[in-house]
Design a protein around this motif. Structure first.
Motif, PDB file in Angstrom:
ATOM      1  N   MET A   2       0.850  -1.205   0.000  1.00  0.00           N
ATOM      2  CA  MET A   2       0.000   0.000   0.000  1.00  0.00           C
ATOM      3  C   MET A   2       0.884   1.252   0.000  1.00  0.00           C
ATOM      4  O   MET A   2       1.807   1.378   0.785  1.00  0.00           O
ATOM      5  CB  MET A   2      -0.895   0.015   1.238  1.00  0.00           C
ATOM      6  N   VAL A   3       0.572   2.204  -0.883  1.00  0.00           N
ATOM      7  CA  VAL A   3       1.340   3.445  -0.970  1.00  0.00           C
ATOM      8  C   VAL A   3       0.989   4.329   0.214  1.00  0.00           C
ATOM      9  O   VAL A   3      -0.181   4.538   0.543  1.00  0.00           O
ATOM     10  CB  VAL A   3       1.036   4.187  -2.289  1.00  0.00           C
ATOM     11  N   LYS A   4       1.999   4.834   0.880  1.00  0.00           N
ATOM     12  CA  LYS A   4       1.793   5.691   2.034  1.00  0.00           C
ATOM     13  C   LYS A   4       2.381   7.074   1.738  1.00  0.00           C
ATOM     14  O   LYS A   4       3.469   7.202   1.200  1.00  0.00           O
ATOM     15  CB  LYS A   4       2.488   5.101   3.257  1.00  0.00           C
ATOM     16  N   LYS A   5       1.615   8.102   2.102  1.00  0.00           N
ATOM     17  CA  LYS A   5       2.071   9.472   1.920  1.00  0.00           C
ATOM     18  C   LYS A   5       2.502  10.048   3.263  1.00  0.00           C
ATOM     19  O   LYS A   5       1.866   9.800   4.292  1.00  0.00           O
ATOM     20  CB  LYS A   5       0.961  10.335   1.325  1.00  0.00           C
ATOM     21  N   TYR A   6       3.582  10.814   3.242  1.00  0.00           N
ATOM     22  CA  TYR A   6       4.104  11.415   4.467  1.00  0.00           C
ATOM     23  C   TYR A   6       4.234  12.927   4.273  1.00  0.00           C
ATOM     24  O   TYR A   6       4.739  13.382   3.233  1.00  0.00           O
ATOM     25  CB  TYR A   6       5.475  10.840   4.816  1.00  0.00           C
ATOM     26  N   VAL A   7       3.779  13.680   5.260  1.00  0.00           N
ATOM     27  CA  VAL A   7       3.939  15.135   5.254  1.00  0.00           C
ATOM     28  C   VAL A   7       4.684  15.521   6.521  1.00  0.00           C
ATOM     29  O   VAL A   7       4.174  15.327   7.641  1.00  0.00           O
ATOM     30  CB  VAL A   7       2.582  15.862   5.187  1.00  0.00           C
ATOM     31  N   LEU A   8       5.895  16.035   6.364  1.00  0.00           N
ATOM     32  CA  LEU A   8       6.719  16.461   7.492  1.00  0.00           C
ATOM     33  C   LEU A   8       6.508  17.944   7.743  1.00  0.00           C
ATOM     34  O   LEU A   8       6.539  18.758   6.815  1.00  0.00           O
ATOM     35  CB  LEU A   8       8.197  16.192   7.196  1.00  0.00           C
ATOM     36  N   VAL A   9       6.282  18.311   9.012  1.00  0.00           N
ATOM     37  CA  VAL A   9       6.134  19.711   9.409  1.00  0.00           C
ATOM     38  C   VAL A   9       7.295  20.067  10.330  1.00  0.00           C
ATOM     39  O   VAL A   9       7.439  19.499  11.417  1.00  0.00           O
ATOM     40  CB  VAL A   9       4.794  19.958  10.125  1.00  0.00           C
ATOM     41  N   SER A  10       8.135  20.984   9.877  1.00  0.00           N
ATOM     42  CA  SER A  10       9.285  21.428  10.672  1.00  0.00           C
ATOM     43  C   SER A  10       9.104  22.899  11.024  1.00  0.00           C
ATOM     44  O   SER A  10       8.225  23.578  10.496  1.00  0.00           O
ATOM     45  CB  SER A  10      10.595  21.223   9.898  1.00  0.00           C
ATOM     46  N   GLY A  11       9.952  23.404  11.912  1.00  0.00           N
ATOM     47  CA  GLY A  11       9.829  24.788  12.352  1.00  0.00           C
ATOM     48  C   GLY A  11      11.156  25.498  12.391  1.00  0.00           C
ATOM     49  O   GLY A  11      12.204  24.874  12.601  1.00  0.00           O
ATOM     50  N   GLY A  12      11.106  26.791  12.203  1.00  0.00           N
ATOM     51  CA  GLY A  12      12.330  27.588  12.225  1.00  0.00           C
ATOM     52  C   GLY A  12      12.156  28.897  12.956  1.00  0.00           C
ATOM     53  O   GLY A  12      11.047  29.319  13.271  1.00  0.00           O
ATOM     54  N   VAL A  13      13.254  29.557  13.242  1.00  0.00           N
ATOM     55  CA  VAL A  13      13.366  30.871  13.882  1.00  0.00           C
ATOM     56  C   VAL A  13      13.134  30.761  15.399  1.00  0.00           C
ATOM     57  O   VAL A  13      14.015  31.051  16.192  1.00  0.00           O
ATOM     58  CB  VAL A  13      12.420  31.929  13.273  1.00  0.00           C
ATOM     59  N   ILE A  14      11.927  30.370  15.813  1.00  0.00           N
ATOM     60  CA  ILE A  14      11.644  30.228  17.240  1.00  0.00           C
ATOM     61  C   ILE A  14      10.776  28.991  17.456  1.00  0.00           C
ATOM     62  O   ILE A  14      10.113  28.513  16.533  1.00  0.00           O
ATOM     63  CB  ILE A  14      10.915  31.456  17.839  1.00  0.00           C
ATOM     64  N   SER A  15      10.775  28.503  18.697  1.00  0.00           N
ATOM     65  CA  SER A  15       9.883  27.396  19.038  1.00  0.00           C
ATOM     66  C   SER A  15       8.525  27.969  19.436  1.00  0.00           C
ATOM     67  O   SER A  15       8.370  29.177  19.618  1.00  0.00           O
ATOM     68  CB  SER A  15      10.471  26.575  20.185  1.00  0.00           C
ATOM     69  N   GLY A  16       7.549  27.096  19.600  1.00  0.00           N
ATOM     70  CA  GLY A  16       6.219  27.545  19.982  1.00  0.00           C
ATOM     71  C   GLY A  16       5.564  28.410  18.934  1.00  0.00           C
ATOM     72  O   GLY A  16       4.770  29.306  19.243  1.00  0.00           O
ATOM     73  N   ILE A  17       5.861  28.129  17.671  1.00  0.00           N
ATOM     74  CA  ILE A  17       5.380  28.984  16.588  1.00  0.00           C
ATOM     75  C   ILE A  17       4.037  28.529  16.026  1.00  0.00           C
ATOM     76  O   ILE A  17       3.431  29.196  15.187  1.00  0.00           O
ATOM     77  CB  ILE A  17       6.457  29.032  15.479  1.00  0.00           C
ATOM     78  N   GLY A  18       3.579  27.373  16.460  1.00  0.00           N
ATOM     79  CA  GLY A  18       2.281  26.887  15.988  1.00  0.00           C
ATOM     80  C   GLY A  18       2.359  25.711  15.040  1.00  0.00           C
ATOM     81  O   GLY A  18       1.422  25.466  14.275  1.00  0.00           O
ATOM     82  N   LYS A  19       3.464  24.960  15.092  1.00  0.00           N
ATOM     83  CA  LYS A  19       3.594  23.801  14.202  1.00  0.00           C
ATOM     84  C   LYS A  19       2.485  22.785  14.447  1.00  0.00           C
ATOM     85  O   LYS A  19       1.974  22.166  13.510  1.00  0.00           O
ATOM     86  CB  LYS A  19       4.957  23.114  14.397  1.00  0.00           C
ATOM     87  N   GLY A  20       2.128  22.593  15.726  1.00  0.00           N
ATOM     88  CA  GLY A  20       1.120  21.596  16.066  1.00  0.00           C
ATOM     89  C   GLY A  20      -0.227  21.905  15.446  1.00  0.00           C
ATOM     90  O   GLY A  20      -0.907  21.012  14.928  1.00  0.00           O
TER      91      GLY A  20
END
Length: 573
Positions: A1-19
């Motif tokens: 089964m083909v699986k798709k992955y989306v990676l969410v990374s963050g820059g500059v500062i933490s707590g920026i709203g990645k979640g």
């Protein structure tokens, strides 16, 4: 089964709203008929979040299987309406523990164990394994896995994970891996000039580590991104202008999915991941997704139409109130209940220690303000917590709610506080206390659970999904009716102390009803007062199962009672 992955990374500062952006991305894909799961990577060395202070890391979120994880997994469950496991939270501690255990067993056949390839391979294996775990009632594997990489690109702690993801993009193939990078575009000076240099530097670092973003989500103030700024980011960060998304400050995080969709995120990911040609979407799931999106739009529309006249004031009495992330799920549960009832939530944040006698506080003004807020509240919520600080303030809040008939909801420690207060002031036990808070108390109404370790803190709580049974003769119970009138309820727990079973008869004789107990009948799970508009305490944490479209019954009851609509609501059940 083909699986798709989306990676969410963050820059500059933490707590920026990645979640929130990761959750919103998953929600958008689910509304298109895809089955979605999520993984949160936390680069800290702790095995899990169980021993982390709320002041240090925010709320500890608890899963059905007892996993104590990062609060972002709460966002995933709420937005996607899925059930995750402890394996959906990866930490450096977990990865290194697993690799070292394998090395001790000789699994590496005498090779020198190194970060590359052994740690990075372990990370990739973990992600692929977890991405196949069903997260809903269908029992089918997800189509898409959203991976949020905690921290900030460039952190020493996250380096092995970044390298693992660099390798992972080739392991799964280009059309199965997309990267969203969340960055900050600050506004500087009185003229309000937006600056792109922090984002440029962040993307440069990311590209230097071998990862190139497909979408750049730019966190900015309410004005959004100027077109010139968007073009500048596009030019210097090697993406098309359409790949630069403006994630401005919104009145509510529930507007973020609409904000992203309006800027073409779904269309881009659909083409970038070649979903149309590689993933089979059933008509039933497509229809379910469309209905989910319709309800989500209705939720945000109703929220925008609320006025000051719809406001309901709830006093949240806790001991970590200056870091509101400590109560993230409690706030969400209150929001979900008020939105469902078309009310506007106003939280009065009260530090429990500020309610303690005037001779004790360092700042008498805080004492005055805390009591002003408590007295003006339409409902009082006493939350969970650990330790002695603020205990007497919470007891004072429970006493005020009981004596003045103010709707009250006590969660975990909040239940125990209500029992202590009742024992002292109704049952004539002035020395009543919890052994957690006073080991030498002569009247222990809250005691240590006998099966819990007293030497280890991590992983030793009574934690996870447990059944509470409503007792015979409680058919008229308010909280039971709010849960639908059934004989049992399944909720998530996290505690190591309980109401002393030896004290129950004395408390019950004076009017404190223990309407819910565990399977043994010895552990008190739910309390209620019959001669009160709404006075409920629960040993579990109902906020952990709340959903934007399915609010938690105890919170719904609190808001209904606070706005005078509880009895009318109960009559319709």
């Amino acid at each position: 089964m083909v699986k798709k992955y989306v990676l969410v990374s963050g820059g500059v500062i933490s707590g920026i709203g990645k979640g929130i952006i990761a959750s919103s991305t998953g929600l958008l894909l689910k509304t298109m008929g895809l089955k979605v799961t999520s993984i949160k990577i936390d680069p800290y060395l702790n095995i899990d979040a169980g021993t982390l202070s709320p002041l240090d890391h925010g709320e500890v979120f608890v899963l059905n299987d007892g996993g104590e994880v990062d609060l972002d997994l709460g966002n995933y469950e709420r937005y996607l309406d899925v059930t995750l496991t402890r394996a959906n939270n990866i930490t450096t501690g977990k990865i290194y523990r697993d690799v070292i255990e394998r090395e001790r067993k000789g699994d590496y056949l005498g090779k020198t164990v190194q970060v590359v390839p052994h740690i990075t391979d372990a990370i990739q294996d973990w992600v692929e394994r977890v991405a196949t775990i069903p997260v809903d009632d269908t029992g089918e594997e997800p189509d898409v896995c959203i991976i949020e990489l905690g921290g900030t690109v460039g952190d020493i702690e996250s380096a092995p994970f970044v390298e693992a993801m660099r390798q992972f993009q080739f392991r799964v193939g280009h059309e199965n891996f997309a990267l969203i990078h969340v960055s900050l575009v600050p506004t500087i000076g009185s003229v309000g000039e937006q600056k792109t240099k922090p984002t440029q530097a962040s993307i440069r670092d990311l590209r230097g580590l071998g990862l190139t973003p497909d979408l750049i989500a730019c966190r900015c103030e309410k004005t959004g991104l100027d077109e010139g700024i968007r073009a500048k980011i596009s030019m210097f960060c090697h993406v098309q202008p359409s790949q630069v998304l403006a994630v401005r400050d919104c009145s509510s995080v529930y507007h973020v999915p609409e904000l992203l969709k309006d800027q073409g995120m779904v269309d881009y990911l659909w083409k970038r991941l070649n979903i149309e040609n590689t993933v089979t979407i059933t008509p039933a799931l497509k229809e379910k997704g469309a209905d989910m999106w319709k309800k989500w739009n209705q939720l945000t529309t109703n929220q925008e139409r609320l006025h000051k006249s719809d406001a309901v004031k709830i006093a949240l009495v806790g001991k970590y109130t200056h870091l509101q992330d400590s109560y993230a799920s409690v706030v969400k549960a209150l929001e979900h209940a008020t939105l469902a009832l078309h009310k506007k939530l106003v939280i009065l944040w009260i530090e429990a220690s500020d309610l303690e006698p005037e001779s004790r506080p360092v700042n008498p003004l805080k004492y005055h303000n805390a009591w002003r807020d408590l007295c003006s509240a339409q409902g009082i919520l006493v939350t969970g917590g650990f330790g002695v600080r603020g205990t007497e303030g919470k007891i004072a809040a429970a006493k005020w709610a009981r004596e003045h008939k103010i709707p009250y909801l006590g969660i975990c420690l909040g239940l125990q506080i209500a029992v202590i207060e009742f024992a002292r002031n109704v049952c004539g036990m002035p020395e009543a206390h919890s052994v957690e808070l006073d080991e030498s108390t002569t009247t222990p109404v809250v005691v240590y659970m006998p099966e819990i370790s007293k030497t280890h803190l991590g992983g030793t709580l009574r934690v996870g999904s447990k059944i509470s049974y409503f007792q015979e003769g409680t058919e008229g119970s308010t909280i039971r009716k709010l849960y639908g009138g059934g004989s049992e309820v399944l909720e998530r727990h996290r505690h190591r102390y309980e109401v002393n079973p030896e004290m129950v008869d004395k408390l019950h004789a004076k009017g404190l009803q223990f309407v819910g107990k565990d399977e043994t009948g010895q552990r008190m799970e739910i309390i209620e007062m019959a001669d009160h508009p709404y006075f409920v305490g629960v040993q579990y944490h109902p906020e952990l199962l709340t959903r934007p479209l399915k609010p938690s019954p105890p919170f719904t009851g609190l808001i209904l009672a606070a706005t005078g609509g509880l009895q009318q609501h109960l009559a319709t059940l």
